[in-house]
Design an enzyme around this catalytic site. Structure first.
Site, PDB file in Angstrom:
ATOM      1  N   ASN A  21       4.401  18.731  -3.132  1.00  0.00           N
ATOM      2  CA  ASN A  21       4.334  17.240  -3.203  1.00  0.00           C
ATOM      3  C   ASN A  21       5.617  16.750  -2.388  1.00  0.00           C
ATOM      4  O   ASN A  21       5.616  15.424  -2.028  1.00  0.00           O
ATOM      5  CB  ASN A  21       4.892  16.954  -4.808  1.00  0.00           C
ATOM      6  N   ILE A  46       3.174   3.355  -4.256  1.00  0.00           N
ATOM      7  CA  ILE A  46       3.778   3.390  -5.789  1.00  0.00           C
ATOM      8  C   ILE A  46       5.045   3.406  -5.616  1.00  0.00           C
ATOM      9  O   ILE A  46       5.943   4.214  -5.290  1.00  0.00           O
ATOM     10  CB  ILE A  46       3.332   4.977  -6.194  1.00  0.00           C
ATOM     11  N   TYR A  93       3.890  10.150  10.230  1.00  0.00           N
ATOM     12  CA  TYR A  93       3.851  10.414   8.816  1.00  0.00           C
ATOM     13  C   TYR A  93       2.241  10.347   8.667  1.00  0.00           C
ATOM     14  O   TYR A  93       1.835  11.310   8.005  1.00  0.00           O
ATOM     15  CB  TYR A  93       4.347   9.239   8.060  1.00  0.00           C
ATOM     16  N   LYS A 151       0.191  13.668   7.167  1.00  0.00           N
ATOM     17  CA  LYS A 151      -1.010  13.681   5.854  1.00  0.00           C
ATOM     18  C   LYS A 151      -2.267  14.062   6.147  1.00  0.00           C
ATOM     19  O   LYS A 151      -3.065  14.613   5.279  1.00  0.00           O
ATOM     20  CB  LYS A 151      -0.448  12.362   5.241  1.00  0.00           C
TER      21      LYS A 151
HETATM   22  N1  LIG Z   1       5.622   6.482  -3.386  1.00  0.00           N
HETATM   23  C1  LIG Z   1       4.450   6.385  -2.514  1.00  0.00           C
HETATM   24  O1  LIG Z   1       4.382   4.889  -2.283  1.00  0.00           O
HETATM   25  C2  LIG Z   1       3.849   7.355  -1.832  1.00  0.00           C
HETATM   26  C3  LIG Z   1       2.708   6.798  -1.203  1.00  0.00           C
HETATM   27  C4  LIG Z   1       1.873   7.826  -0.588  1.00  0.00           C
HETATM   28  C5  LIG Z   1       2.649   9.208  -0.629  1.00  0.00           C
HETATM   29  N2  LIG Z   1       3.758   9.442  -1.193  1.00  0.00           N
HETATM   30  C6  LIG Z   1       4.162  10.975  -1.080  1.00  0.00           C
HETATM   31  O2  LIG Z   1       4.595  11.068  -2.302  1.00  0.00           O
HETATM   32  C7  LIG Z   1       5.430  12.385  -2.333  1.00  0.00           C
HETATM   33  C8  LIG Z   1       6.597  12.163  -3.145  1.00  0.00           C
HETATM   34  O3  LIG Z   1       7.088  10.925  -2.608  1.00  0.00           O
HETATM   35  P1  LIG Z   1       8.143  10.015  -3.705  1.00  0.00           P
HETATM   36  O4  LIG Z   1       7.456   8.536  -3.533  1.00  0.00           O
HETATM   37  O5  LIG Z   1       8.170  10.581  -4.947  1.00  0.00           O
HETATM   38  O6  LIG Z   1       9.510  10.044  -2.747  1.00  0.00           O
HETATM   39  P2  LIG Z   1      10.780  10.361  -3.193  1.00  0.00           P
HETATM   40  O7  LIG Z   1      11.715  10.120  -2.254  1.00  0.00           O
HETATM   41  O8  LIG Z   1      11.270   9.576  -4.551  1.00  0.00           O
HETATM   42  O9  LIG Z   1      11.012  11.897  -3.665  1.00  0.00           O
HETATM   43  C9  LIG Z   1      10.793  12.837  -2.742  1.00  0.00           C
HETATM   44  C10 LIG Z   1      11.465  14.112  -3.196  1.00  0.00           C
HETATM   45  O10 LIG Z   1      11.341  15.150  -2.220  1.00  0.00           O
HETATM   46  C11 LIG Z   1      12.550  15.799  -2.087  1.00  0.00           C
HETATM   47  N3  LIG Z   1      12.551  16.435  -0.657  1.00  0.00           N
HETATM   48  C12 LIG Z   1      12.586  15.827   0.595  1.00  0.00           C
HETATM   49  N4  LIG Z   1      12.538  16.459   1.557  1.00  0.00           N
HETATM   50  C13 LIG Z   1      12.452  17.773   0.951  1.00  0.00           C
HETATM   51  C14 LIG Z   1      12.570  19.054   1.464  1.00  0.00           C
HETATM   52  N5  LIG Z   1      12.518  19.480   2.814  1.00  0.00           N
HETATM   53  N6  LIG Z   1      12.456  20.127   0.613  1.00  0.00           N
HETATM   54  C15 LIG Z   1      12.606  19.924  -0.658  1.00  0.00           C
HETATM   55  N7  LIG Z   1      12.657  18.730  -1.180  1.00  0.00           N
HETATM   56  C16 LIG Z   1      12.551  17.740  -0.350  1.00  0.00           C
HETATM   57  C17 LIG Z   1      13.719  14.782  -2.096  1.00  0.00           C
HETATM   58  O11 LIG Z   1      14.806  15.126  -2.420  1.00  0.00           O
HETATM   59  C18 LIG Z   1      12.753  13.939  -3.349  1.00  0.00           C
HETATM   60  O12 LIG Z   1      13.225  14.317  -4.530  1.00  0.00           O
HETATM   61  C19 LIG Z   1       5.748  12.441  -0.508  1.00  0.00           C
HETATM   62  O13 LIG Z   1       4.973  13.443  -0.208  1.00  0.00           O
HETATM   63  C20 LIG Z   1       4.967  11.213  -0.278  1.00  0.00           C
HETATM   64  O14 LIG Z   1       5.001  11.251   1.199  1.00  0.00           O
HETATM   65  C21 LIG Z   1       4.305   8.636  -1.910  1.00  0.00           C
END
Ligand SMILES: NC(=O)c1ccc[n+]([C@@H]2O[C@H](COP(=O)([O-])OP(=O)(O)OC[C@H]3O[C@@H](n4cnc5c(N)ncnc54)[C@H](O)[C@@H]3O)[C@@H](O)[C@H]2O)c1
Length: 272
Positions: free
Chosen positions: A89, A193, A160, A164
């Site tokens: 994730n 989200i 990005y 993905k």
């Molecule tokens: N929130 C959204 O709207 C949304 C939409 C589409 C996709 N996503 C995807 O969902 C996933 C989680 O996103 P989120 O919104 O919870 O973001 P977030 O920033 O709240 O959480 C991401 C987590 O990943 C960790 N992280 C980042 N790089 C890392 C690495 N190299 N090794 C280990 N951990 C690492 C960070 O420390 C953080 O705790 C991501 O892959 C993001 O691309 C999120």
């Protein structure tokens, strides 16, 4: 609830956001969870969950470093004896959305490669190290976090979106090559989200092109972390045992229609 009773999971990006919500949802369904994140805050989050009675443990590491992924899989096996679920994730959430991650002319190759290394490389490394361990006990469920951004081209965010979209192919490739070993592989593609209001001063307007995304949705309100967490639990559980090689959009319908023929904001009002 016990939909994941007896199963052992790894969640990356588990210190906050979608990952932490997913850890809580999986542990609530009886899973034992290894939480992995770059941030040491993952230890604090794990302690809090243990204090609530959940079975979790934590490790700090970088998902783009093969040794860290190997150590995480080893931790799951050594602590809980098996591995059934991997939720890859963690990802770069493109904080420089309006900066470096632009278009084919504006971006640097370095930025693209770094994004691919973290977002897509981590998915490959997770599968590479999890599959042999999952296969020892008859298989498992791999879930990868993709994005709405993978569904089509955009004016910005080329790195990005590319990272993905590559996850979607990797997901299907793993499903194809290892299905006979009982390995399922699916991706979740969240739409918008945002963090909950309680998480701090972050405002909807601060994130990406929020209003544009909201206007594209069939359901006009932003998604919640639990919408993703609930989907992860379903894909992790045996309830989805006949589902593999799929990309499931959890996006309020953003990608379920064409934007070319009419403006969705002009959808008709209900008539009685
Ligand atoms: N929130 C959204 O709207 C949304 C939409 C589409 C996709 N996503 C995807 O969902 C996933 C989680 O996103 P989120 O919104 O919870 O973001 P977030 O920033 O709240 O959480 C991401 C987590 O990943 C960790 N992280 C980042 N790089 C890392 C690495 N190299 N090794 C280990 N951990 C690492 C960070 O420390 C953080 O705790 C991501 O892959 C993001 O691309 C999120």
């Amino acid at each position: 609830m016990n939909r994941l009773q007896g199963k052992v999971a790894i969640v990356t990006g588990a210190a906050g956001g979608l990952g932490l919500a997913g850890v809580r949802a999986m542990a609530s369904e009886g899973a034992q969870v290894v939480m992995m994140d770059l941030s040491p805050a993952t230890f604090d989050r794990a302690k809090e969950l243990v204090a609530e009675g959940f079975e979790v443990t934590a490790i700090v590491g970088d998902v783009s470093a093969e040794a860290d992924i190997a150590a995480t899989v080893a931790l799951a096996k050594n602590t809980y004896g098996r591995l059934d679920i991997l939720w890859s994730n963690a990802g770069l959430v493109s904080p420089e959305w309006y900066g470096q991650d632009t278009d084919a002319v504006g971006i640097t190759l370095d930025y693209l490669m770094q994004t691919l290394k973290v977002n897509t490389g981590s998915v490959l490394l997770g599968a590479k190290h999890a599959i042999p361990v999952m296969a020892e006990t008859g298989g498992g469920s791999i879930i990868n976090t993709s994005s709405l951004a993978a569904a089509g081209g955009d004016l910005t965010g080329i790195a990005y979106g590319t990272s993905k979209a590559a996850i979607n192919h990797l997901t299907r490739s793993v499903a194809t090559a290892f299905g006979h070993l009982g390995i399922r592989s699916n991706a979740i593609a969240p739409g918008l989200i945002p963090p909950p209001a309680a998480a701090g001063p972050h405002k909807l307007e601060d994130s990406m092109p929020t209003q544009v995304i909201l206007d594209s949705q069939m359901i006009p309100t932003p998604g919640e972390r639990e919408d993703v967490a609930n989907t992860v639990v379903f894909l992790a559980s045996d309830e989805s045992k006949f589902i593999t090689g799929q990309v499931l959009y959890v996006d309020g319908g953003s990608t379920g229609h064409l934007a070319t023929l009419s403006d969705r904001r002009h959808a008709p009002a209900a008539t009685t």
